[in-house]
Structures are given as structure tokens and as C-alpha cells.
Scaffold this motif. Sequence first.
Motif, PDB file in Angstrom:
ATOM      1  N   MET A  16       0.829  -1.207   0.000  1.00 55.38           N
ATOM      2  CA  MET A  16       0.000   0.000   0.000  1.00 55.38           C
ATOM      3  C   MET A  16       0.866   1.261   0.000  1.00 55.38           C
ATOM      4  SD  MET A  16      -3.302  -0.700   2.450  1.00 55.38           S
ATOM      5  CE  MET A  16      -4.817  -1.389   1.736  1.00 55.38           C
ATOM      6  N   ASN A  17       1.963   1.230   0.763  1.00 51.34           N
ATOM      7  CA  ASN A  17       2.844   2.404   0.788  1.00 51.34           C
ATOM      8  C   ASN A  17       3.469   2.673  -0.575  1.00 51.34           C
ATOM      9  OD1 ASN A  17       2.604   3.385   3.443  1.00 51.34           O
ATOM     10  ND2 ASN A  17       3.967   1.793   4.218  1.00 51.34           N
ATOM     11  N   ALA A  18       3.812   1.610  -1.283  1.00 52.77           N
ATOM     12  CA  ALA A  18       4.370   1.783  -2.629  1.00 52.77           C
ATOM     13  C   ALA A  18       3.339   2.419  -3.557  1.00 52.77           C
ATOM     14  CB  ALA A  18       4.822   0.439  -3.181  1.00 52.77           C
ATOM     15  N   ALA A  19       2.062   2.059  -3.383  1.00 49.10           N
ATOM     16  CA  ALA A  19       1.000   2.645  -4.199  1.00 49.10           C
ATOM     17  C   ALA A  19       0.800   4.119  -3.855  1.00 49.10           C
ATOM     18  CB  ALA A  19      -0.295   1.866  -4.011  1.00 49.10           C
ATOM     19  N   ILE A  20       0.837   4.442  -2.551  1.00 49.17           N
ATOM     20  CA  ILE A  20       0.722   5.845  -2.129  1.00 49.17           C
ATOM     21  C   ILE A  20       1.854   6.665  -2.737  1.00 49.17           C
ATOM     22  CG2 ILE A  20       0.833   7.417  -0.146  1.00 49.17           C
ATOM     23  CD1 ILE A  20      -0.346   5.037   1.525  1.00 49.17           C
ATOM     24  N   ARG A  21       3.052   6.138  -2.648  1.00 49.48           N
ATOM     25  CA  ARG A  21       4.231   6.812  -3.210  1.00 49.48           C
ATOM     26  C   ARG A  21       4.046   7.078  -4.698  1.00 49.48           C
ATOM     27  NH1 ARG A  21       8.728   4.669  -5.860  1.00 49.48           N
ATOM     28  NH2 ARG A  21      10.705   5.826  -5.617  1.00 49.48           N
ATOM     29  N   ALA A  22       3.531   6.077  -5.422  1.00 47.65           N
ATOM     30  CA  ALA A  22       3.330   6.237  -6.861  1.00 47.65           C
ATOM     31  C   ALA A  22       2.307   7.322  -7.166  1.00 47.65           C
ATOM     32  CB  ALA A  22       2.894   4.907  -7.473  1.00 47.65           C
ATOM     33  N   VAL A  23       1.224   7.358  -6.397  1.00 42.98           N
ATOM     34  CA  VAL A  23       0.190   8.383  -6.610  1.00 42.98           C
ATOM     35  C   VAL A  23       0.775   9.775  -6.381  1.00 42.98           C
ATOM     36  CG1 VAL A  23      -1.979   9.325  -5.715  1.00 42.98           C
ATOM     37  CG2 VAL A  23      -1.741   6.851  -6.063  1.00 42.98           C
ATOM     38  N   VAL A  24       1.508   9.930  -5.285  1.00 42.94           N
ATOM     39  CA  VAL A  24       2.068  11.247  -4.953  1.00 42.94           C
ATOM     40  C   VAL A  24       3.075  11.690  -6.004  1.00 42.94           C
ATOM     41  CG1 VAL A  24       3.472  12.534  -3.286  1.00 42.94           C
ATOM     42  CG2 VAL A  24       1.650  10.989  -2.477  1.00 42.94           C
ATOM     43  N   ARG A  25       3.997  10.839  -6.349  1.00 40.28           N
ATOM     44  CA  ARG A  25       5.064  11.259  -7.272  1.00 40.28           C
ATOM     45  C   ARG A  25       4.576  11.378  -8.710  1.00 40.28           C
ATOM     46  NH1 ARG A  25      10.766   9.182  -4.592  1.00 40.28           N
ATOM     47  NH2 ARG A  25      10.430  10.393  -2.675  1.00 40.28           N
ATOM     48  N   LYS A  26       3.652  10.527  -9.106  1.00 44.71           N
ATOM     49  CA  LYS A  26       3.057  10.670 -10.432  1.00 44.71           C
ATOM     50  C   LYS A  26       2.238  11.960 -10.487  1.00 44.71           C
ATOM     51  CE  LYS A  26       1.599   8.996 -14.503  1.00 44.71           C
ATOM     52  NZ  LYS A  26       2.452   8.789 -15.667  1.00 44.71           N
ATOM     53  N   GLY A  27       1.553  12.258  -9.391  1.00 49.24           N
ATOM     54  CA  GLY A  27       0.787  13.497  -9.336  1.00 49.24           C
ATOM     55  C   GLY A  27       1.669  14.724  -9.483  1.00 49.24           C
ATOM     56  N   TYR A  28       2.767  14.755  -8.738  1.00 46.71           N
ATOM     57  CA  TYR A  28       3.658  15.917  -8.810  1.00 46.71           C
ATOM     58  C   TYR A  28       4.360  16.002 -10.161  1.00 46.71           C
ATOM     59  CZ  TYR A  28       2.964  17.678  -4.151  1.00 46.71           C
ATOM     60  OH  TYR A  28       2.389  18.259  -3.043  1.00 46.71           O
ATOM     61  N   TYR A  29       4.576  14.875 -10.790  1.00 51.33           N
ATOM     62  CA  TYR A  29       5.148  14.877 -12.145  1.00 51.33           C
ATOM     63  C   TYR A  29       4.239  15.639 -13.104  1.00 51.33           C
ATOM     64  CZ  TYR A  29       6.796  13.083 -16.644  1.00 51.33           C
ATOM     65  OH  TYR A  29       7.261  12.977 -17.932  1.00 51.33           O
ATOM     66  N   HIS A  30       2.920  15.555 -12.844  1.00 51.45           N
ATOM     67  CA  HIS A  30       1.939  16.258 -13.681  1.00 51.45           C
ATOM     68  C   HIS A  30       1.483  17.574 -13.051  1.00 51.45           C
ATOM     69  CE1 HIS A  30       1.465  13.153 -16.743  1.00 51.45           C
ATOM     70  NE2 HIS A  30       1.434  12.236 -15.794  1.00 51.45           N
ATOM     71  N   ASN A  31       2.290  18.092 -12.121  1.00 49.64           N
ATOM     72  CA  ASN A  31       2.021  19.405 -11.507  1.00 49.64           C
ATOM     73  C   ASN A  31       0.713  19.437 -10.708  1.00 49.64           C
ATOM     74  OD1 ASN A  31       4.387  20.674 -12.651  1.00 49.64           O
ATOM     75  ND2 ASN A  31       3.298  20.687 -14.613  1.00 49.64           N
ATOM     76  N   LEU A  32       0.368  18.304 -10.107  1.00 51.48           N
ATOM     77  CA  LEU A  32      -0.799  18.243  -9.234  1.00 51.48           C
ATOM     78  C   LEU A  32      -0.371  18.391  -7.782  1.00 51.48           C
ATOM     79  CD1 LEU A  32      -2.635  15.128 -10.758  1.00 51.48           C
ATOM     80  CD2 LEU A  32      -3.226  17.526 -11.128  1.00 51.48           C
ATOM     81  N   GLU A  33      -1.237  18.960  -6.961  1.00 54.48           N
ATOM     82  CA  GLU A  33      -1.053  18.929  -5.515  1.00 54.48           C
ATOM     83  C   GLU A  33      -1.748  17.661  -5.010  1.00 54.48           C
ATOM     84  OE1 GLU A  33      -2.670  22.495  -3.921  1.00 54.48           O
ATOM     85  OE2 GLU A  33      -1.059  23.765  -4.697  1.00 54.48           O
TER      86      GLU A  33
END
Length: 319
Positions: A16-33
Amino acid sequence: MKRIGVLTSGGDAPGMNAAIRAVVRKGYYHNLEVFGIYHGYSGLINGEIKQLDLGSVGDIIHRGGTMLYTARSEEFKTPEGQKKAIEQLNKYGIEGLVVIGGDGSFRGAQKLAQQGILTVGVPGTIDNDIPATDFTIGFDTAVNTVINAIDKIRDTATSHERTYIIEVMGRNAGDIALWSGLADGAESIIIPEAYYEMDEIIERLKHGHSRGKKHSIIIVAEGVGSGIEFGNQIKQKTGFETRVTVLGHIQRGGSPTAFDRVLASRLGAEAVELLLKNQSGKMVGIKNNQIISLGIDEALMQKHTVDLSLYQLASILAI
């Protein structure tokens, strides 16, 4: 879209932590908060919401459990609870939500999607009981945890010439029992998806004993019944010295395997992609090693099944 949220709900699962990490970093890659919602739907209702930065998810990919914690929420099942949750999302300006969890969590995501919230589900449960995906996050780690335990138990079973009954988790699904039983050469595997005869299991044990076999391992999925009850029946009908081990919540913890880390990273990233495309009420999954997406409604209408060819193979190899 400028802001998305992520929460984990239901039982925890390694990865689950790996999935959270992916959501956060993929989001910031696309300039999302990206905002983390703590304690699942309960925390969403209560406004336990905090913005996550890139550093927030550093050094978590190898950790079991969930940094966002998890909880079950009876209040969220009510229209009033859902209204409170939506009010909190609006308060923080969160336009899309990633929900990581099992079928109960997906039903919650479904309710939000029906009320206009862009929502995508990521399957995270050790039970591997979400239809429409070959694997869920945490399943592979749980199986390896069980295998590690069985290896140790087998040493004792051999030393004492005993029959061991091992009860494993999986709720109403037999995946953990089937995969761990096949991987560890169990003499019998008892799962909800396959009919079994106790007399046949007894006969198999006696046959093994007659050809000099010193010990036996039987795996029982919790969805079938109590391992203790099975142990008592076998002892009464065979007279063999029998012991029962209920592995319990040890199966939920531990550092996720490479497979679960990669799967979680792929699924978490794909969930963000779907939100960016304004897709909602969807879940992501994996089929034939390809990441897929489909409607949560469509997925939950399907019936979970196991690969019975694996069950037949396990029976043949345990002769």
C-alpha cells in the motif's frame, strides 16, 4: 485538475505504501497537488487531510502497512456520512480521489463517483479476491509469508512425525491457501472454491503413512472453516498426532515483495492517469501482465474465482 487525494481503507496490505508513493510522485510529475487522507473514509469525514510533498513518501516503498493508516467507517455507509465526506473534499479543493483497498473500499468509491466525485480504485488486499484483476497488492507478500512459516513448521513436523493443520487467511477466497499449498508441497489444500471429502483427505494421509511418510501438511483456508475443528476430526479418524497452527495477522505485515512493489507502483501511477483523463468510478488492475481499467460496477458484478488447474496440479503432485 489541480488537486487530488489518496486514502487507504479496509485491511492493510503490504505494498500500500508503494501505491501511495506512486500516486504522490506521479501526481507531482503532472504538476498536481496531492493530499493524503488519514484513517480511510472515517478520516475523510473528520477532515484528517494533509498535503503530501515528495519527501512525505520517501523511504516508504519497502515498508509494510500504510503510512496513511486505515479504518473502517460505518458512518460513511450512510448518506449523511457521504455528504460530510464530499463537503471535506470540496473544502480542500480536492477534485479527484484514489482509493486503495478491497471490495468494501471500492463500494465506498462507487458511492462517491455516483455523486460526482472523480474516483479511481486501486486493489489492495492480501485476499486477492477482487474480480477482474489477476493479482491485488499484498497477495504475493502474504503468500511468501505463509510459505516461510510452513517451511519452519515442516521442520518441526518432520522431527516429531506429526500431521500439521495450518489455517491461513483469505476471507472467502482460497487464493492464499492454494498458492502457498502448491508452493510448499502440502498433502491437502482445502479451499471454498473446490469441493472436498474428509474421507478422501483421511485416505490420503493413511496412504502416505503406509508408505513411510513421517509427517503431513494440510492447508485450510479460513473461508472453509476452523483449522482447529479440522485438526480434531483428523485426529479422531486417524489417531495420528496432530497439531494446528492459525497464522492469523502475521500474514498482513512485512516488507512487500518485489512483485508487490512493482505492481503497486504501476497501479498507483495508472490511477492518476485516469483522473487526469476525467475518468471516474473505475478501478485499475492487471491482466496477463498488462495494466487495465474497468468500471467498479462491472468488476464487482463478476464472481471471484481461483485457477482450479492449480488445485488439480497440487493434488497430483502430493501423491
